[in-house]
Motif scaffolding. Structure first.
Motif, mmCIF file in Angstrom:
data_model
loop_
_atom_site.group_PDB
_atom_site.id
_atom_site.type_symbol
_atom_site.label_atom_id
_atom_site.label_comp_id
_atom_site.label_asym_id
_atom_site.label_seq_id
_atom_site.Cartn_x
_atom_site.Cartn_y
_atom_site.Cartn_z
ATOM 1 N N GLY A 51 -11.073 -4.958 5.250
ATOM 2 C CA GLY A 51 -10.379 -5.308 4.002
ATOM 3 C C GLY A 51 -9.732 -4.110 3.342
ATOM 4 N N GLY A 52 -10.414 -2.975 3.351
ATOM 5 C CA GLY A 52 -9.850 -1.770 2.752
ATOM 6 C C GLY A 52 -8.766 -1.143 3.596
ATOM 7 N N GLY A 53 -8.839 -1.306 4.911
ATOM 8 C CA GLY A 53 -7.839 -0.716 5.799
ATOM 9 C C GLY A 53 -6.569 -1.540 5.882
ATOM 10 N N ILE A 54 -6.733 -2.851 6.023
ATOM 11 C CA ILE A 54 -5.563 -3.724 6.175
ATOM 12 C C ILE A 54 -5.041 -4.179 4.816
ATOM 13 N N GLY A 55 -5.933 -4.773 4.009
ATOM 14 C CA GLY A 55 -5.504 -5.319 2.721
ATOM 15 C C GLY A 55 -5.173 -4.255 1.702
ATOM 16 N N GLY A 56 -6.208 -3.524 1.271
ATOM 17 C CA GLY A 56 -6.014 -2.482 0.260
ATOM 18 C C GLY A 56 -5.309 -1.261 0.799
ATOM 19 N N GLY A 57 -5.192 -1.146 2.112
ATOM 20 C CA GLY A 57 -4.541 0.004 2.723
ATOM 21 C C GLY A 57 -3.112 -0.298 3.140
ATOM 22 N N LEU A 58 -2.946 -0.920 4.290
ATOM 23 C CA LEU A 58 -1.625 -1.125 4.889
ATOM 24 C C LEU A 58 -0.719 -2.018 4.042
ATOM 25 N N MET A 59 -1.253 -3.146 3.574
ATOM 26 C CA MET A 59 -0.413 -4.083 2.810
ATOM 27 C C MET A 59 0.010 -3.495 1.459
ATOM 28 N N VAL A 60 -0.922 -2.856 0.770
ATOM 29 C CA VAL A 60 -0.583 -2.265 -0.531
ATOM 30 C C VAL A 60 0.311 -1.036 -0.338
ATOM 31 N N LEU A 61 0.106 -0.278 0.738
ATOM 32 C CA LEU A 61 0.976 0.872 1.008
ATOM 33 C C LEU A 61 2.412 0.428 1.249
ATOM 34 N N THR A 62 2.584 -0.650 2.004
ATOM 35 C CA THR A 62 3.923 -1.199 2.242
ATOM 36 C C THR A 62 4.587 -1.555 0.913
ATOM 37 N N ALA A 63 3.823 -2.215 0.044
ATOM 38 C CA ALA A 63 4.357 -2.574 -1.269
ATOM 39 C C ALA A 63 4.695 -1.331 -2.081
ATOM 40 N N ALA A 64 3.806 -0.352 -2.078
ATOM 41 C CA ALA A 64 4.018 0.861 -2.880
ATOM 42 C C ALA A 64 5.264 1.627 -2.438
ATOM 43 N N LEU A 65 5.490 1.699 -1.131
ATOM 44 C CA LEU A 65 6.669 2.418 -0.628
ATOM 45 C C LEU A 65 7.957 1.771 -1.116
ATOM 46 N N PHE A 66 8.017 0.440 -1.052
ATOM 47 C CA PHE A 66 9.246 -0.215 -1.496
ATOM 48 C C PHE A 66 9.371 -0.183 -3.012
ATOM 49 N N ILE A 67 8.251 -0.323 -3.713
ATOM 50 C CA ILE A 67 8.289 -0.254 -5.179
ATOM 51 C C ILE A 67 8.815 1.104 -5.621
ATOM 52 N N GLN A 68 8.424 2.162 -4.927
ATOM 53 C CA GLN A 68 8.933 3.493 -5.265
ATOM 54 C C GLN A 68 10.437 3.561 -5.047
ATOM 55 N N LYS A 69 10.915 2.977 -3.961
ATOM 56 C CA LYS A 69 12.362 3.013 -3.683
ATOM 57 C C LYS A 69 13.155 2.281 -4.755
ATOM 58 N N THR A 70 12.584 1.216 -5.332
ATOM 59 C CA THR A 70 13.318 0.494 -6.371
ATOM 60 C C THR A 70 13.436 1.314 -7.652
ATOM 61 N N GLY A 71 12.528 2.244 -7.860
ATOM 62 C CA GLY A 71 12.579 3.075 -9.054
ATOM 63 C C GLY A 71 13.515 4.255 -8.926
#
Length: 196
Positions: A51-71
């Protein structure tokens, strides 16, 4: 605060949470700082779900990278990019929920050695601090996933506002600022435009 800057703040806050989630998930494979449970096959199913590797890790990292690009200024820092950031924020929310669910089940079930045969059950109970180790790391994952959930949820609202109102990260227009500089031959004043 404009929606573009808010996206940057959310992304920067998500990165350490992603790191903590992945680290906790890796450490859960070594309860009590030992590799014995890997050799004995006594790793719990909740740890194997990652859960921490896939959910809280990979999935949230993907979101964070794109969220940063929008800013940031550029191709993603516009209304369309903010609309797409809502989709990535939803992916982050799903990842946080997955991490939360695995952590809560891991805390409820604890160290479940009942499904193992007698020899492996003894090995499981002989590992000192294994239960305490798992409870500590699953608790950290639980708190981390809650924070990730609220941050990605905030980005969903921020993305909606960015779609409707814009990101306010566009470059400011060039405004003429008169600077008195005599021309070389005519003696006239030349107006030089500079960006404010």
């Amino acid at each position: 605060m404009c929606t573009g800057n808010c996206s940057l703040c959310i992304a920067v806050t998500l990165y350490p949470l992603v790191f903590v989630s992945v680290l906790c998930n890796i450490l859960l494979f070594f309860p009590g700082w030992s590799t014995e449970s890997i050799r004995n096959g006594t790793i719990t199913e909740e740890v194997k779900c990652m859960g921490g590797g896939i959910g809280g890790g990979l999935m949230v990292l993907t979101a964070a990278l794109f969220i940063q690009k929008t800013g940031e200024q550029g191709s993603c820092g516009n209304r369309c990019g903010m609309c797409v950031s809502i989709i990535f924020a939803i992916i982050g929310v799903i990842g946080a929920i997955f991490s939360f669910a695995v952590a809560i089940v891991g805390l409820i079930r604890g160290l479940d050695c009942k499904h193992l045969n007698l020899q492996k059950r003894e090995e499981c109970t002989n590992l000192e601090n294994m239960a305490e180790f798992n409870v500590t790391l699953f608790s950290i994952l639980l708190v981390t996933s809650i924070l990730q959930f609220f941050l990605c949820g905030a980005q969903m609202i921020n993305g909606l506002l960015g779609c409707l109102c814009g990101t306010c990260t566009q470059e400011r227009p060039i405004m003429p600022v008169p600077i008195a500089a005599p021309a070389a031959s005519t003696g006239q004043i030349v107006v030089v435009t500079t960006r404010i």
